[in-house]
Write a protein that holds these residues in place. Structure first.
Motif: not given
Length: 322
Positions: A41, A54, A76, A79, A83, A299
């Motif tokens: 971040s 990010r 978030h 995320e 990845r 998500e």
């Protein structure tokens, strides 16, 4: 009449007793950074607006992937996708103003309404600051609306577009979440700037997840704590009180980028019919539905949804791009 007066008095008394139990003061952004903004971040000052973002993956990527979250969410939510992508692609995610750690509009943006067009201009300003002239852009819900508006306004900059349960068209009043309905009320709405019952966060997540069994305590913690970021609730009330279920466009026009539409078949907020409207409005677009997922499929099941994204990025890749 006397009975009504007594009942009203009892209601006021119960309210006075309950308020201290659910009172949740704003939290300064500095108190949230350690848990919710560890490396990679970063924070950047954009015309006086603090932006949490990010920027991951190889800097040589000719078209970085930009990810935009929806209402009351944060970077978030992506995320799992990040990845899976950052080993091969540059991926930029950010907290939009009024959400996450970015907080309400400030600096040169102070006083602006929290609308799709204003968010689109803000995101383009940030990408200019990061020296990203061309990009792939993906957005969920409100972020999806911002993404297609950017694709329509700056077609020369958008290599590919990904819409995930995106906003665009009017919805029915019955589809408006409970927390949003409360925020729209003249008096109760402003009370929500100071109150935040944790069960309300849980109820909201049950609305957006196709399978409530996927909702964890850690997930509830994240949504709860980031909503408490100083100024976020007041900004959300402003947005809610200027919004109406009839807000939206008749047609999505001006999008020429190759477009992938991903949708949760159990979305209770934006119906699957809207996904089909996108497919009809955007020439050459392709639609993929995940029957068991809800409003935030990226998500809820990042593995399956990012696989669809990866396939699209390869199939729709412009000629000559590695």
């Amino acid at each position: 009449m006397a009975l009504l007066i007594r009942l009203f008095g009892l209601l006021l008394m119960l309210t006075a007793l309950a308020v201290p139990l659910v009172r949740a003061p704003d939290r300064a952004v500095e108190t949230l950074v350690a848990r919710w903004a560890p490396p990679p971040s970063e924070f950047i000052d954009l015309k006086g607006q603090l932006v949490h973002y990010r920027d991951e993956g190889p800097r040589g990527d000719p078209a970085p992937i930009v990810l935009l979250h929806g209402t009351s969410a944060s970077l978030h939510t992506w995320e799992g996708w990040v990845r899976a992508l950052r080993g091969q692609r540059r991926v930029i995610s950010l907290d939009l103003p009024a959400f996450g750690l970015t907080g309400p509009f400030a600096g040169s943006y102070a006083g602006q309404a929290y609308t799709g067009p204003n968010y689109a201009r803000f995101v383009l300003d940030l990408l200019d600051r990061l020296a990203v002239p061309r990009f792939v852009i993906a957005g969920n819900s409100l972020g999806g609306e911002v993404a297609w508006r950017i694709a329509a306004a700056a077609p020369q900059r958008v290599a590919q577009l990904v819409l995930v349960d995106a906003g665009a068209y009017p919805i029915s009043a019955a589809q408006v979440p409970l927390g949003w309905q409360i925020a729209r009320l003249p008096v109760l709405g402003h009370l929500t700037e100071h109150l935040l019952p944790r069960p309300l966060i849980v109820q909201g997540l049950h609305t957006v997840y196709g399978d409530p069994a996927r909702i964890t305590d850690a997930l509830v913690d994240r949504y709860f704590e980031l909503t408490l970021r100083e100024g976020n609730r007041a900004a959300l009330v402003q947005r809610a009180q200027t919004w109406s279920p009839a807000e939206g466009v008749a047609h999505v026009e001006g999008v020429s980028a190759p477009t992938l539409i991903l949708w949760g078949g159990r979305d209770q907020l934006i119906p699957l019919a809207n996904a089909r409207r996108f497919a009809a409005d955007i020439p050459g677009s392709r639609l993929q539905v995940f029957d068991d997922l809800g409003h935030v499929p990226q998500e809820e099941d990042p593995v399956r949804t990012v696989a669809a994204l990866k396939a699209f990025l390869v199939e729709a890749r412009p000629a000559g791009q590695p």
